[in-house]
Every structure is written in structure tokens, then in C-alpha cells.
Design a protein around this motif. Structure first.
Motif, PDB file in Angstrom:
ATOM      1  N   SER A 119       2.235   4.732  -0.429  1.00 35.41           N
ATOM      2  CA  SER A 119       1.422   5.928  -0.654  1.00 35.41           C
ATOM      3  C   SER A 119       2.229   7.190  -0.415  1.00 35.41           C
ATOM      4  O   SER A 119       3.230   7.180   0.308  1.00 35.41           O
ATOM      5  CB  SER A 119       0.209   5.934   0.294  1.00 35.41           C
ATOM      6  OG  SER A 119      -0.529   4.744   0.202  1.00 35.41           O
TER       7      SER A 119
ATOM      8  N   TRP B 299      -3.921   7.743   1.054  1.00 39.85           N
ATOM      9  CA  TRP B 299      -4.595   6.546   1.567  1.00 39.85           C
ATOM     10  C   TRP B 299      -5.040   6.822   2.996  1.00 39.85           C
ATOM     11  O   TRP B 299      -4.213   7.031   3.883  1.00 39.85           O
ATOM     12  CB  TRP B 299      -3.627   5.359   1.530  1.00 39.85           C
ATOM     13  CG  TRP B 299      -4.164   4.076   2.126  1.00 39.85           C
ATOM     14  CD1 TRP B 299      -4.504   3.862   3.435  1.00 39.85           C
ATOM     15  CD2 TRP B 299      -4.406   2.841   1.455  1.00 39.85           C
ATOM     16  NE1 TRP B 299      -4.944   2.576   3.617  1.00 39.85           N
ATOM     17  CE2 TRP B 299      -4.898   1.917   2.411  1.00 39.85           C
ATOM     18  CE3 TRP B 299      -4.247   2.415   0.140  1.00 39.85           C
ATOM     19  CZ2 TRP B 299      -5.226   0.606   2.091  1.00 39.85           C
ATOM     20  CZ3 TRP B 299      -4.580   1.111  -0.180  1.00 39.85           C
ATOM     21  CH2 TRP B 299      -5.065   0.223   0.777  1.00 39.85           C
TER      22      TRP B 299
ATOM     23  N   TYR C 224     -11.299   6.299  -4.845  1.00 38.39           N
ATOM     24  CA  TYR C 224     -11.815   4.958  -4.545  1.00 38.39           C
ATOM     25  C   TYR C 224     -12.348   4.966  -3.121  1.00 38.39           C
ATOM     26  O   TYR C 224     -11.639   5.319  -2.174  1.00 38.39           O
ATOM     27  CB  TYR C 224     -10.703   3.932  -4.692  1.00 38.39           C
ATOM     28  CG  TYR C 224     -11.128   2.502  -4.414  1.00 38.39           C
ATOM     29  CD1 TYR C 224     -11.745   1.747  -5.399  1.00 38.39           C
ATOM     30  CD2 TYR C 224     -10.896   1.914  -3.171  1.00 38.39           C
ATOM     31  CE1 TYR C 224     -12.132   0.434  -5.153  1.00 38.39           C
ATOM     32  CE2 TYR C 224     -11.275   0.613  -2.920  1.00 38.39           C
ATOM     33  CZ  TYR C 224     -11.892  -0.131  -3.913  1.00 38.39           C
ATOM     34  OH  TYR C 224     -12.269  -1.421  -3.661  1.00 38.39           O
TER      35      TYR C 224
ATOM     36  N   GLN D 180       0.820  -1.222   0.000  1.00 41.27           N
ATOM     37  CA  GLN D 180       0.000   0.000   0.000  1.00 41.27           C
ATOM     38  C   GLN D 180       0.855   1.274   0.000  1.00 41.27           C
ATOM     39  O   GLN D 180       0.496   2.284   0.609  1.00 41.27           O
ATOM     40  CB  GLN D 180      -0.957  -0.002   1.201  1.00 41.27           C
ATOM     41  CG  GLN D 180      -1.864  -1.224   1.230  1.00 41.27           C
ATOM     42  CD  GLN D 180      -2.602  -1.426   2.543  1.00 41.27           C
ATOM     43  OE1 GLN D 180      -2.368  -0.702   3.512  1.00 41.27           O
ATOM     44  NE2 GLN D 180      -3.483  -2.406   2.605  1.00 41.27           N
TER      45      GLN D 180
ATOM     46  N   ASN E 127      -7.448   5.150   6.050  1.00 41.89           N
ATOM     47  CA  ASN E 127      -8.212   4.008   6.546  1.00 41.89           C
ATOM     48  C   ASN E 127      -8.482   4.231   8.040  1.00 41.89           C
ATOM     49  O   ASN E 127      -7.623   4.717   8.770  1.00 41.89           O
ATOM     50  CB  ASN E 127      -7.418   2.718   6.329  1.00 41.89           C
ATOM     51  CG  ASN E 127      -8.262   1.478   6.596  1.00 41.89           C
ATOM     52  OD1 ASN E 127      -9.484   1.541   6.615  1.00 41.89           O
ATOM     53  ND2 ASN E 127      -7.604   0.352   6.802  1.00 41.89           N
TER      54      ASN E 127
ATOM     55  N   PHE F 123      -0.214   4.590  -4.389  1.00 46.22           N
ATOM     56  CA  PHE F 123      -1.412   5.347  -4.030  1.00 46.22           C
ATOM     57  C   PHE F 123      -1.018   6.779  -3.667  1.00 46.22           C
ATOM     58  O   PHE F 123       0.014   7.009  -3.024  1.00 46.22           O
ATOM     59  CB  PHE F 123      -2.110   4.691  -2.840  1.00 46.22           C
ATOM     60  CG  PHE F 123      -2.583   3.293  -3.108  1.00 46.22           C
ATOM     61  CD1 PHE F 123      -3.854   3.064  -3.617  1.00 46.22           C
ATOM     62  CD2 PHE F 123      -1.757   2.206  -2.872  1.00 46.22           C
ATOM     63  CE1 PHE F 123      -4.286   1.765  -3.883  1.00 46.22           C
ATOM     64  CE2 PHE F 123      -2.181   0.912  -3.125  1.00 46.22           C
ATOM     65  CZ  PHE F 123      -3.451   0.694  -3.642  1.00 46.22           C
TER      66      PHE F 123
ATOM     67  N   ASN G 122      -4.469   4.031  -6.631  1.00 47.13           N
ATOM     68  CA  ASN G 122      -5.534   5.010  -6.827  1.00 47.13           C
ATOM     69  C   ASN G 122      -5.077   6.393  -6.364  1.00 47.13           C
ATOM     70  O   ASN G 122      -4.212   6.519  -5.500  1.00 47.13           O
ATOM     71  CB  ASN G 122      -6.778   4.587  -6.054  1.00 47.13           C
ATOM     72  CG  ASN G 122      -7.301   3.232  -6.507  1.00 47.13           C
ATOM     73  OD1 ASN G 122      -7.383   2.968  -7.705  1.00 47.13           O
ATOM     74  ND2 ASN G 122      -7.638   2.363  -5.561  1.00 47.13           N
TER      75      ASN G 122
ATOM     76  N   GLN H 245      -7.681   7.189  -1.888  1.00 49.08           N
ATOM     77  CA  GLN H 245      -8.384   5.992  -1.442  1.00 49.08           C
ATOM     78  C   GLN H 245      -8.823   6.169  -0.002  1.00 49.08           C
ATOM     79  O   GLN H 245      -8.014   6.441   0.876  1.00 49.08           O
ATOM     80  CB  GLN H 245      -7.480   4.751  -1.559  1.00 49.08           C
ATOM     81  CG  GLN H 245      -8.147   3.499  -1.008  1.00 49.08           C
ATOM     82  CD  GLN H 245      -7.761   2.232  -1.730  1.00 49.08           C
ATOM     83  OE1 GLN H 245      -7.373   2.255  -2.893  1.00 49.08           O
ATOM     84  NE2 GLN H 245      -7.876   1.098  -1.063  1.00 49.08           N
TER      85      GLN H 245
END
Length: 458
Positions: free
Chosen positions: A112, A143, A195, A110, A145, A140, A170, A173
Motif C-alpha cells: 500500500s 489501507w 472498499y 497488502q 485496519n 492498495f 483498491n 480500503q
């Protein structure tokens, strides 16, 4: 939330945080990571112009702000081709006015430009702000989360066009994100522009996405609004999947190859005031069944599709796989070779309260001048459905046999298969306002006057 109010709240938040902290000025000669580690909550770490090489971790509730001398983003965070450029490990972190480049391309890890992934004290990270940054890299861009109350705005994210689309990250994200606002960003040359997965109660507004697979891609998300965004030069402007209670309003998509809007297992949602134009599969990519679709509705029901403009697409709207109980009215279907492709065993009425849709190929009339056609419009017949099942039939579409079959079906409606019916077709597109009509008339009048004057002078 109103933008001005949001700006005041953002400023108030920044003042409140900085009131208890200090401003620390850093140069490229300093050890930035040591400064970040030594900072305290509420501090502002300001970078003067220059290159800052490395992968940096922010564990305090601080603002990291780049130089804006001469109106340029002179502070460059360079991850040197690996890992994340910035990792956020706390709440209430602001990343502002930086040029972030050259992070890693490992999508499994991942990698980023800006990465916030972990909860803080077993709760979602609150109040992350990422604003006014330029990001350029292969993985990315941004990102987030396990985040809530985030603001992502006025960022420009560029991917790596030398990589295959599937090998890029993306642009933005967001996963497991709630009550957040993503607005006025530009994303391009990434895989998908924005996304969104497993996220609720967010607003995605006024973003521009281009040269991508999908402009905005939604998965397993509820109670979100997608409003006023623009996508162009994509495979699909908006790909919305396995989500419910979405409001998709006032968005624009042009020059898509496969779909303007792809709706896959979308329920209880509203699609209105969207503009779709030029959805056409390139000749070199043509295969059987691959046609540009303005709206592709698959396995989706209990939705409302109204006041949308679908212009110059190979198929205006395609409904299939149980896409029923959908209200379709006040839309404009213009210059689409196939206006509707409807595959189902049930009839559908596409009008509401005496108001249907505008069809550019409607040949009916309006005797009483109420702007509603006096003849029912049915965009498809049994021959169309045979062609969908047996595409080879296109070779004989102009043959006498097909013409006779169409005549028989018209004269004996009992033989007609289930399909779409618009009992109140509109004579004028709802997208043309009265003021626009006056402008068009005045333009025609002016043009005619100019031609007449020219003839008189001759």
C-alpha cells in the motif's frame, strides 16, 4: 459532523499536539527514517521538495507533511516498486500533502501507499488523519485496519491501468474501522474505489470514483452512511453486500455497465435521493442474462427505496431471490426498456400512503388533477415472466400468438401471475421541482417566442 466544525477541531488538535513538539525540516539528503525514529510525539516532520526513496515506518505520534511551495506537492515518497511506502505503527499520526508513488504490487502482502494495520496497545489506532495527498501505484492506495476516529480526505488515488482490474489494489480500503470520516477523495484506475469491510458507524461522503470495477464496495458492515458520492465509468457504481442499517442517500452513478446499485443481502436500510443513469452492457460483452440494471436487489428485505431517479438502464429495477417486504415509492423510472423485473411468488404493492412512483411509459390519466394517475400501473405481465424464464421467446414477441396471450391476460385478470402493482402512479417525476418546472416552461416559452420572431422577420 459539520465540515467547518471538523476543520476547527482538526486545527485545534494539530495545535495541541505541536504545542508539545517541534518542527523538524528534512531534505532528501537527510536520512528520513532516522529522523522519524528520533522524533517525539507531537513533532511535525516537514519535508522540503524532492525525492525520498525507500519504505518508511512511522512509530511516533507525529505529523509528516510535504512541501507546498508554489501550490504543488513537491515532496515525493518513492517506494521504488516494492513493499509499503509508509507504514503507520501508532495512533494520532497525520500524513499530509505528500506525493506517494511506486509502492509494491503484491496484493497478498497488502502492499500500500499508506498502511496502518496493527492495533496500538491492543486497541484500535485512534485519530489517524490522511489528507491532501496524491498517490499513484499498483497495490492498495490507503489501507486502514483496526482504526477508529480516522479522517481520510482530499486525497487523489490512481491505480495502474496496465494491470488487469483484478490484479490491482483498491483505492481506499477500510477494515474493522469505526467512527471515521472518508470524504472528498478521488479514486480511479484501481480495482474498487472505496472498499469497506467489517466496519461500523462511518460516513463516506462526497467522494468521486471512476474507471473502476465498483465505485464503493461494502461487505459485512453496519450503521454506516454513504452520502453525496459520484461514480462513473464502472461495472457497478455501488456494490453493497451482507450489510444492514445503511443510509444510502444523494449519490450519483452514470455510465455503469452492469449495475447502478447492487444490493445483495442488505436489510433494514434506506436508499433515497440517488441518481442512476445510463446502465448498459456493452454489445461486445453481451451474454444471456447480462443486462444493465439500475437497481439490482438480491435476497434483500425490510428496506426502503424512495425518491430515486433511474434513467436509461436496460432494466430499471430487478428484484429476486426473496427480496420482499421492501417499501418502494416516490421513485422515477424513466426510459428503461424494462422498467421492472420482479421474480417472486408474492404480490407487491409499490406505493405508500397514496403515493406511488413515476413511470415514463404510464399511459393512464389524471381526471381530478391531483397528480396521481387514475389507473393502476402494473409494469409486468405473464408474458414478461415467461420471457425471463425462457429468453428464446424474445424471437416471437411480436407474433400474433403473443399478442393474443397478452389480450387474454388483460381481459381475464384471474390468469395474471403475482407481480408488482402501483395503485397510485405519479403523473410528474418527484425529481422535477416546481422551480425546475418553471424553468422548463420559461425555456419553452422563450424558444417559442424566438421562433415566432423569426417567422415575423421573414
Amino acid at each position: 459532523m459539520h465540515k467547518k466544525l471538523f476543520a476547527y477541531l482538526l486545527l485545534f488538535t494539530a495545535i495541541s499536539l505541536s504545542a508539545n513538539g517541534k518542527t523538524i525540516t528534512v531534505s532528501p539528503k537527510d536520512n528520513l527514517q532516522q529522523v522519524l525514529d528520533a522524533s517525539a510525539d507531537g513533532d511535525i516532520v516537514k519535508l522540503i521538495a524532492g525525492h525520498y526513496l525507500g519504505n518508511f515506518v512511522i512509530a511516533k505520534q507525529i505529523t509528516l507533511r510535504g512541501s507546498d511551495e508554489g501550490g504543488k506537492q513537491g515532496s515525493i515518497i518513492d517506494a521504488q516498486g516494492s513493499g509499503h511506502a509508509l507504514v503507520l505503527k501508532n495512533a494520532h499520526i497525520t500524513i499530509d500533502n505528500l506525493n506517494i508513488i511506486n509502492w509494491g504490487d503484491d496484493l497478498t502482502e497488502q502492499n500500500s501507499g499508506v498502511y496502518s494495520h496493527e492495533k496500538v496497545n491492543h486497541k484500535k489506532a485512534d485519530g489517524i488523519v490522511i489528507s491532501n495527498n496524491t498517490l499513484s501505484g499498483s497495490g492498495f492506495g490507503i489501507w486502514l485496519n483496526h482504526v477508529t476516529n480516522a479522517k481520510i480526505f482530499n486525497n487523489k488515488v490512481e491505480g495502474n491501468p496496465t494491470l488487469r482490474s483484478a490484479d490491482r489494489g483498491n483505492g481506499i480500503q477500510v477494515a474493522n474501522v469505526t467512527h471515521s470520516y472518508v470524504f472528498e477523495n478521488e479514486t480511479y484506475n484501481t480495482r474498487d474505489g472505496i472498499y469497506v469491510i467489517s466496519s461500523q458507524n462511518n460516513l463516506i461522503e462526497n467522494n468521486v470514483m471512476h474507471d473502476l470495477r465498483y465505485g464503493i464496495h461494502y461487505m459485512y458492515s453496519y450503521d454506516n452512511t454513504v452520502q453525496g458520492n459520484t461514480a462513473y465509468s464502472t461495472r457497478a457504481g455501488y456494490a453493497l453486500m451482507s450489510s444492514r442499517r445503511l443510509i444510502i442517500k444523494g449519490n450519483k452513478t452514470t455510465d455503469s455497465e452492469d449495475y447502478g446499485f447492487l444490493l445483495n443481502f442488505i436489510t433494514e436500510s434506506t436508499f433515497e435521493d440517488n441518481y442512476i443513469k445510463d446502465v448498459w452492457t456493452k454489445p461486445e460483452n453481451k451474454v444471456l442474462g447480462r443486462d444493465g440494471k439500475g437497481l439490482f436487489v438480491y435476497n434483500s428485505g425490510y428496506n426502503t427505496i424512495k425518491n430515486n431517479y433511474i434513467d436509461t438502464t436496460e432494466i430499471g429495477i430487478h428484484l429476486t431471490a426473496g427480496s420482499e417486504k421492501t417499501k418502494v415509492y416516490s421513485n422515477s423510472f424513466i426510459n428503461n426498456p424494462i422498467q421492472v423485473k420482479y421474480v417472486s411468488n408474492k404480490k407487491q404493492e409499490w406505493s405508500l400512503d397514496g403515493k406511488g412512483n413515476y413511470w415514463s411509459n404510464y399511459l393512464g390519466w389524471d381526471m381530478n388533477g391531483d397528480s396521481i394517475g387514475d389507473v393502476i400501473f402494473e409494469p409486468n405481465d405473464g408474458i414478461d415472466q415467461l420471457v425471463w424464464q425462457y429468453p428464446e421467446m424474445k424471437m416471437i414477441m411480436d407474433s400474433p400468438v403473443i399478442l393474443i396471450l397478452r389480450w387474454i391476460q388483460k381481459e381475464f385478470p384471474v390468469l395474471k401471475p403475482p407481480g408488482v402493482k402501483d395503485s397510485f402512479p405519479l403523473m410528474v417525476s418527484p425529481f422535477i421541482s416546481l422551480s425546475d418546472e418553471h424553468k422548463i416552461k420559461n425555456k419553452k416559452l422563450a424558444s417559442g417566442t424566438e421562433v415566432l420572431a423569426q417567422k415575423v422577420s421573414e
